[in-house]
Each structure stands twice: as structure tokens, then as C-alpha cells.
Design an enzyme around this catalytic site. Structure first.
Site, mmCIF file in Angstrom:
data_model
loop_
_atom_site.group_PDB
_atom_site.id
_atom_site.type_symbol
_atom_site.label_atom_id
_atom_site.label_comp_id
_atom_site.label_asym_id
_atom_site.label_seq_id
_atom_site.Cartn_x
_atom_site.Cartn_y
_atom_site.Cartn_z
ATOM 1 N N HIS A 16 -43.575 14.110 52.111
ATOM 2 C CA HIS A 16 -44.388 14.570 53.243
ATOM 3 C C HIS A 16 -45.779 15.057 52.846
ATOM 4 O O HIS A 16 -46.658 15.142 53.682
ATOM 5 C CB HIS A 16 -43.672 15.715 53.978
ATOM 6 C CG HIS A 16 -42.564 15.261 54.873
ATOM 7 N ND1 HIS A 16 -41.458 14.599 54.414
ATOM 8 C CD2 HIS A 16 -42.397 15.370 56.215
ATOM 9 C CE1 HIS A 16 -40.653 14.331 55.436
ATOM 10 N NE2 HIS A 16 -41.203 14.783 56.539
ATOM 11 N N ARG A 40 -42.087 9.072 66.305
ATOM 12 C CA ARG A 40 -42.638 10.137 67.150
ATOM 13 C C ARG A 40 -44.098 9.852 67.468
ATOM 14 O O ARG A 40 -44.831 9.385 66.601
ATOM 15 C CB ARG A 40 -42.541 11.490 66.441
ATOM 16 C CG ARG A 40 -41.116 11.850 66.209
ATOM 17 C CD ARG A 40 -40.910 13.321 65.950
ATOM 18 N NE ARG A 40 -39.476 13.517 65.972
ATOM 19 C CZ ARG A 40 -38.804 14.225 65.084
ATOM 20 N NH1 ARG A 40 -39.446 14.875 64.136
ATOM 21 N NH2 ARG A 40 -37.500 14.327 65.175
HETATM 22 C C1 MIC Z 1 -40.972 15.015 61.325
HETATM 23 O O1 MIC Z 1 -40.777 13.805 61.411
HETATM 24 O O2 MIC Z 1 -41.382 15.707 62.264
HETATM 25 C C2 MIC Z 1 -40.674 15.695 60.007
HETATM 26 C C3 MIC Z 1 -41.950 16.146 59.435
HETATM 27 O O3 MIC Z 1 -40.099 14.792 59.120
HETATM 28 C C4 MIC Z 1 -39.723 16.849 60.292
HETATM 29 C C5 MIC Z 1 -39.464 17.706 59.133
HETATM 30 C C6 MIC Z 1 -40.545 18.677 58.834
HETATM 31 O O4 MIC Z 1 -41.157 19.201 59.749
HETATM 32 O O5 MIC Z 1 -40.775 18.914 57.646
HETATM 33 C C7 MIC Z 1 -38.383 16.442 60.878
HETATM 34 O O6 MIC Z 1 -38.294 15.432 61.513
HETATM 35 O O7 MIC Z 1 -37.406 17.188 60.753
HETATM 36 FE FE1 SF4 Z 2 -41.452 11.339 57.337
HETATM 37 FE FE2 SF4 Z 2 -42.220 10.503 59.689
HETATM 38 FE FE3 SF4 Z 2 -39.788 10.057 58.886
HETATM 39 FE FE4 SF4 Z 2 -40.484 12.523 59.542
HETATM 40 S S1 SF4 Z 2 -40.389 10.781 60.908
HETATM 41 S S2 SF4 Z 2 -39.317 11.873 57.708
HETATM 42 S S3 SF4 Z 2 -42.589 12.497 58.852
HETATM 43 S S4 SF4 Z 2 -41.639 9.231 57.978
#
Ligand code: MIC
Ligand code: SF4
Length: 755
Positions: free
Chosen positions: A97, A449
């Protein structure tokens, strides 16, 4: 390469027949796959009673834990306090991340090392100390790496990331949790979950043309909405399910997080055998084949699904159209044939500025191969792409293999930026030129997302989610209204070219290859390893205990904010630039709720300080309440805390002195995170009471002293004119969760038990 933890996997399988037999006896009817996996992982061993779906709290014994760099910091800072020598189950940390996408993989990775070295060193040494496998920056995105190396049919895992659910693509029950939950399991304790409800999705037919696995989940999200899966496991089955590739199944399960589902899963089948074999895990196939009947739902269940699932959805893959979901929410689904009209009607910018392929959801070999086939056609036909292009391969193994197979070269012919094998733009780790101008614009990506500001920090970026191959086509056209199924593109000779449907191998014909996969095994005996946290660090801070409850009703509380509408974890604790403070609770608390819309003025990060009457930023106002020793509450709308597993969204309010979060409804992980951190997470018994909360009210909990399972709490609202009214608040705390509240946090309780 050796198969990770094969002995553990064999052991799990050894217990399966007996555990399933016990479950059959108590449940007294045919079993779904989800039930088999759940009952096979009871903390107490063989099932003695049947559990009530959506009601019973059950103790489970997950087989493994996965953490990523942004959440592992807080998880492991908590684990350090639990007083254990080693983790009790196989666990891993993945650095994915904290790497910003800007120039391209090599330069970006180097920059990330320069900027985040302190954190990477902390994670590497703490992993080494406690027996945790460590995947270095550049090794890949947690969920692809887990799918490639650790996931196994019928297993149960938890992970400190909401997309842990990806491993359902290999037939697991894999669940996203906050770090405090991971601490329980790593400390050798049971992990508690409310026994989920079951949603069945029957897939018939077969994908064809432009449709891909992504469209299944885009369609399911459209049907169920962002909260429709809450508290449920989604189980996919049917001939259509079997026809999907294993990574395609992973895509579907991954994005199940976007409907709030506890997890999603698929029964063990040939696609999984092929994938396990291709990723060097023949031994897992051999072990799984011996108990294959237990690794899928019973035939009676799939023949009469309506009898066994709480809700049933049927999708015919042969008729499914490619979908494009968004903007601003992943459940706003539009079939491609209607997209142009919808975009015009809603005034979404038609010009597409960027196409991005990657994220944990869609970064497999197959994804890259299919998208590249579209790029190849454009290049061969003299079509100049209109939008910019970026890709993030899911793992070093995928990257190395697609480079060998010429796929990267194909992307590069079109000027594509190849970013690091990491999350990148998906989590706002994208230094997008010009984003600060906040212009209204459109981007299209294969992530999961698309909440406001998520990718580039610009609230006016309209982000649309679709499959990698559709991203490629629409980005090449540079036009959101382009439908590759029916429309043509003009090439450099002025000819009209129709793109052919994507093609790509499910798995590399020459097998996967990798030079250095980026794995670092922990020391056999890590007791001598020192874990250093500099006292003046801005990135890492050792944790202090949250204070225990004083046993009295909380009175005289002020309203910090009444949030209106969508309030995801991105709104509560933004990622992007704030990821750098994930290991420092006090510093990250400066982003608390800065994205939430204040119901009283429609603005973000502007609330009235009830002590001075002045409008200030949310964290600053809360710090003022804390300094004055005044408790506060946060009020929210539906599905509060949707999205991420980041427990910072619960720890920040806790740290700054908010005592209760009162909402119309919660997303599962966030509700648990609040409980774990010793907060009150409550829901309006009568939803309309949300409207009764005035900005300048004072709040008294009048029966908190009698806090008990199943008994609503009463909140007295004292309005500014002196009138009072009481409202009822529901909660889902059981006895042990109430003891977390009393102790100040779940971790405080573990420490009490240790001493
Ligand atoms: C996300 O997709 O929003 C993340 C970043 O992967 C989060 C985890 C985080 O906030 O570190 C998730 O999906 O849980
Ligand atoms: Fe990483 Fe995006 Fe998957 Fe969250 S959704 S684990 S930020 S690739």
C-alpha cells in the site's frame, strides 16, 4: 519452491471428514460449502449444536492470518503488547500500500524505499521476531500473493484488509478484519464472528465475447447494493461457476467486499486444480482431492438452492452484458449498451482521461493478457489511444511472466506506464499531474472502489469500475460513450475499425516464472531480534492503553459531527497522503472524519465547536473537547464505515475522546473495530431519530450502568432551549464485547488475562 505450510493444510484436511459428519448430525440437513468450512473450523472442535444464522456468536479457529503494510503497523503494534513470543498460526505481512505510482515501477519503488524505510524496517524486523513471513515492497499486492501462495480450498483465514475475501476464488472462507481481530488469532485465541447468513448465486451459461468475471460481481453489486451482503457469505455455484477461471473467481469474491458481504466463496473444481498446479502446489491438489466431496456444497443444496440459502440470485452468464459501475459508488451498475445515454443524462464527462488496470481485484495473468489483446489490435490497426494508460501487475510472479510473454511490451507500444506490483492509484497512491486543480473529469479502472477522491484526491474525478478489457477499449477510445460491442474507432488512415472481443490465456502456457519473488522467511528463533520504534518518529508510535470505563453513565456529551449520506472509512480516515501515518495514532488522528459531510452545513471538515461557537476542522474541534475533558458523540447515516478494514477509523475517535458512534446502520468490520477499541457503536432503534439530533444538543446516557446484551440503551437529548427527549439505541454487544468496553479495549482485556 516448496509449498508454504503444507503440513498445516494436510492437518486441516485430516479433521475434515469427522468435523463434517458432526456438523451434518447437528444441522440435520444437506450442507452448503460455506457451512462446511465454518463448521470445520470451530474453536471447540466437532460441532455440538447447530448455530443460528445471523444470530449466534461463534468462536472460530482460522488457519492463517494475512496483513498488509498499511494495517499491519497498527496490528503488530497491538500484538507487541499481547506478550507472546511467536504467532500462533502461519501469518504474513505484505508491503503493497505504501508505494506511490508516478513515473514507473523502478523509480517509484526506489522513492518508496527512501520515504518509507523506517516503516518497512519496522515491519521486516517485527515479522522476523514473531515468526511472520514478510513480502517485501514490490513483491505484489497482498491478495494476489495470497492466492498464488497460501490460499487453499476449504481453508479459513482472516486478513487485515477488506479484500482478504479474494481467497474465496480458491474455495476459502477468507474474511477481512481489523488488526485487533488479527491479534486475537495470532495470540492463539479464538476468533469470534456472528454466524453468517447465506446468499446463493447460481451461475448458468458461459461467458462470451466482451463479458468477463468482473461483470458477474458488477451485476451482483447492482442487485444487492453496497449493504445488501452485510452479515452474509455469498456462495457461487452452478455450471457457470465451474466454467470460470480461478483468478476470475478471485475477482468476483474480491469485489464482494463492495456489497458488504462477510465473504464469498466457490466450491473446489478443476479451475482451482489448474491454478494450484500452475502455481507450484500439486501437493495441495493431491491433498484436496482426497476429501473433494467436502470442499464443495452438497448436491441437494445446489439442486434446490432456494431451500438452503436465505436469498438466491440467478445470473445467466451467456446473457450477461459488460457493465460499467459508478461514479462515486461501486454499486451503481450500468450495462454498456446504456452507458452513453446514462452519462449524458447525468452530465458525466464523456472524455476519458485515464485507463488504469490493476488492483487486487484484476491483476492476474489472464486479466493482463485479455486487456493486452485489445491494445494489440489497436496498435496493429493504427489506432492512437486517446487516454493515458497505467497498469499495476498483481505480483512479481505475474509481472515477470507477462514480461517474458511479451504482454508488457504490448502495453508499452501504447505508451502505458507500468507501475509497481502494488496497490498504487487504487488507494490514492497516485501522484496524478494536475489533480490539485480539481477539474471535473472521468477515469476508468478495473479496481473495486471508486469513492469520491479515492484514486487521486480530486472530488470531481468521476471514477468508473469495469473489467480490464473494457478499461482498455474505453481508454483507447477516450470516450465513456464508446461501446466496443457495436461501435467502431477511426484509425490513422481514417478507416473504421471494430475491435474484436478480448482473448487471453487463463494461465501462462509456458508456466509462471519469477526471479526473486520478494519473500523473506522469518528467523527460526526471533527472540533476540530487536524491534525499534524511535520516540521522536512521526511515522511510528508505541501504543498506550485506552482508559477503562469508570462504570458510570456518560453524561454531558457534545455532538462532534452528524454525518450525512455516504460515510465510508475513506471519509473517516482517508488513505492516500495519510497512509504515511498509519503507525502513529496521534498523527493520523488529524485526518479524523475530515471527509464526512456535516449534515448542518453540507460541508466537509467544518463543524461548530460547542464550547466557543466557532466553526473549526473536525480533528481540531475534537481535540478541544478532549482538552476540556468533555466526551463527544458522532452520528451517522446508513452503512457507516463501509469499505476498508482500517481500524484507525475506530482508534482515532477513541484516542481523541469520542465515546459513541450512533448511526442508522453499520458496515460489519467497522462495527467490530469500534467494539474492539472500547467504543460504543450503537444504532437508532427508530431510524428517524437521526433527525432529532440537533447540532447544539447535549447528550446523557441514562442506563449505561446497566449495559447488557439484547437490552437497548437510552440516550437523553437535552436541546439548547432546555427541553429534553429520550431515544432508544440498539446494540449488538454480547457479554464478552461488553467486557471489552468495560476494560477500555479488547487488548486491555488480553493484557489483564496475561498478567
Ligand atoms: C482499501 O482498499 O480501502 C484498503 C486500503 O486496502 C483497505 C485497507 C486499509 O485501509 O489499509 C481495505 O480495504 O481494508
Ligand atoms: Fe490494495 Fe486497492 Fe486491493 Fe485495497 S482494494 S488491497 S488498496 S489494490
Amino acid at each position: 519452491m516448496k509449498v508454504f505450510d503444507i503440513d498445516m493444510i494436510r492437518k486441516v484436511y485430516e479433521t475434515y471428514p469427522e468435523r463434517i459428519a458432526a456438523a451434518r448430525k447437528v444441522v440435520g440437513r444437506p450442507l452448503t460449502l460455506s457451512e462446511k468450512i465454518l463448521y470445520a473450523h470451530l474453536w471447540d472442535g466437532n460441532a455440538a449444536t447447530a448455530f443460528e444464522k445471523g444470530k449466534s456468536y461463534v468462536d472460530f479457529a482460522p488457519d492463517r492470518v494475512a496483513m498488509q503494510d498499511a494495517t499491519a503497523q497498527m496490528a503488530l503494534l497491538q500484538f507487541m503488547q499481547a506478550g507472546k513470543k511467536k504467532v500462533a498460526v502461519p501469518s504474513t505481512v505484505h508491503c503493497d500500500h505504501l508505494i506511490q505510482a508516478k513515473i514507473g515501477a523502478t523509480a517509484d519503488l526506489q522513492r518508496s524505499f527512501n520515504e518509507n524505510n523506517e516503516v518497512f524496517n519496522f515491519l521486516s524486523s517485527i515479522s522476523n521476531k514473531y515468526g511472520i513471513g514478510f513480502w517485501k515492497p514490490g513483491a505484489g499486492i497482498i491478495h494476489q500473493v495470497v492466492l498464488e501462495n497460501y490460499a487453499f480450498p476449504g481453508g479459513m483465514m482472516i486478513g487485515t484488509d477488506s479484500h482478504t475475501v479474494n481467497a474465496g476464488g480458491l474455495g476459502m472462507v477468507a474474511i477481512g478484519v481489523g488488526g485487533a481481530d488479527a491479534v486475537d488469532v495470532m495470540a492463539g485465541m479464538a476468533w469470534e464472528l456472528k454466524f453468517p447468513k447465506l446468499i446463493g448465486v447460481k451461475l448458468t451459461g458461459k461467458l462470451n465475447g466482451w463479458t468477463s468475471a468482473k461483470d458477474v460481481i458488477l451485476k451482483v453489486a447492482d442487485i444487492l447494493t453496497v449493504k445488501g451482503g452485510t452479515g452474509a457469505i455469498v456462495e457461487y455455484f452452478g455450471e457457470g461457476a465451474q466454467s470460470l477461471s480461478c483468478t476470475g473467481k478471485g475477482t468476483i469474491c474480491n469485489m464482494g467486499a463492495e456489497i458488504g458481504a462477510t465473504t464469498s466463496t466457490f466450491g473446489y473444481d478443476d479451475s482451482m486444480r489448474r491454478y494450484l498446479t500452475a502455481t507450484g502446489r500439486k501437493e495441495v491438489v493431491e491433498a484436496a482431492d482426497k476429501i473433494a466431496e467436502h470442499l464443495t456444497g452438497d448436491a441437494e443444496v445446489y439442486e434446490n438452492p432456494a431451500t438452503y440459502f436465505d436469498q438466491l440470485i440467478e445470473i445467466n452468464l451467456s446473457e450477461l452484458e459488460p457493465h460499467v459501475n459508478g461514479p462515486f459508488t461501486p454499486d451503481r451498475g450500468t450495462p454498456i449498451s446504456k452507458l452513453k445515454a446514462e452519462a449524458i443524462a447525468n452530465d458525466w464527462p464523456l472524455k476519458v482521461e485515464w485507463g488504469l488496470i490493476g488492483s487486487c481485484t484484476n491483476s492476474s495473468y489472464e486479466d493482463m493478457a485479455r486487456a493486452a489483446s485489445i491494445v494489440e489490435q489497436a496498435v496493429a490497426n493504427g489506432i492512437t489511444p486517446k487516454a493515458e494508460f497505467g497498469i499495476n501487475p498483481g505480483s512479481e510472479q505475474v509481472r515477470y511472466t507477462i514480461e517474458r510473454d511479451g504482454i508488457i511490451a504490448t502495453f508499452e507500444k501504447m505508451g502505458t506506464k507500468v507501475f509497481t506490483n502494488a496497490c498504487g492509484p487504487c488507494i490514492g497512491q497516485w501522484d496524478r499531474t494536475g489533480a490539485d486543480k480539481q477539474e471535473k473529469n472521468t477515469i476508468i479502472h478495473s479496481f473495486n472502489r471508486n469513492f469520491s477522491k479515492r484514486a487521486d484526491g480530486n472530488p470531481n474525478t468521476h471514477a468508473f469500475v469495469t473489467s480490464p478489457e473494457m478499461v482498455a477499449a474505453i481508454a483507447i477510445a477516450g470516450d465513456l460513450g464508446f461501446n466496443p460491442l457495436t461501435d467502431t474507432l477511426t484509425n490513422d488512415k481514417g478507416e473504421q475499425i471494430k475491435l474484436l472481443p478480448p482473448q487471453g490465456d487463463e494461465l501462462p502456457r509456458k508456466g509462471f516464472a519469477v526471479d526473486d519473488n520478494g519473500y523473506q522467511a522469518p528467523a527460526e528463533d526471533g527472540s533476540g531480534v530487536q524491534v525499534a520504534v524511535a520516540p521522536d518518529s512521526s511515522r511510528l508510535q508505541l501504543l498506550e492503553n485506552f482508559p477503562a470505563w469508570d462504570g458510570k453513565n456518560i453524561v454531558g456529551a457534545k455532538l462532534l459531527i452528524k454525518a450525512k449520506g455516504k460515510c465510508t472509512t475513506d471519509h473517516i480516515s482517508m488513505a492516500g497522503p495519510w497512509l504515511r501515518y498509519r503507525g502513529h495514532l496521534d498523527n493520523i488522528s488529524n485526518n479524523m472524519l475530515i471527509g464526512a459531510e456535516n449534515a448542518f452545513n453540507g460541508k466537509a471538515n467544518a463543524v461548530t465547536n460547542q464550547l466557543t461557537g466557532e466553526v473549526g476542522e473536525v480533528p481540531a474541534v475534537q481535540r478541544a473537547y478532549k482538552a476540556a475533558g468533555i466526551p463527544s458523540i458522532v452520528v451517522g447515516d446508513h452503512n457507516y464505515g463501509e469499505g476498508s478494514s482500517r481500524e484507525h477509523a475506530a482508534m482515532e475517535p477513541r484516542h481523541l475522546g469520542v465515546c459513541a458512534v450512533i448511526v442508522k446502520s453499520f458496515a460489519r468490520i467497522h462495527e467490530t473495530n469500534l467494539k474492539k477499541q472500547g467504543m460504543l457503536g450503537l444504532t437508532f432503534a427508530n431510524e428517524n431519530d437521526y433527525d432529532k439530533i440537533k447540532e447544539d444538543d447535549t447528550f446523557n446516557f441514562t442506563d449505561l450502568e446497566a449495559f447488557a446484551p439484547g437490552k437497548p440503551l437510552t440516550l437523553e437529548l437535552v436541546h439548547a432551549n432546555g427541553t429534553k427527549e429520550s431515544i432508544l439505541l440498539n446494540h449488538t454487544y454480547n457479554d464478552s464485547q461488553i467486557s471489552w468496553f468495560k476494560a477500555g479495549s479488547a487488548l486491555n482485556l488480553i493484557k489483564l488475562m496475561e498478567n
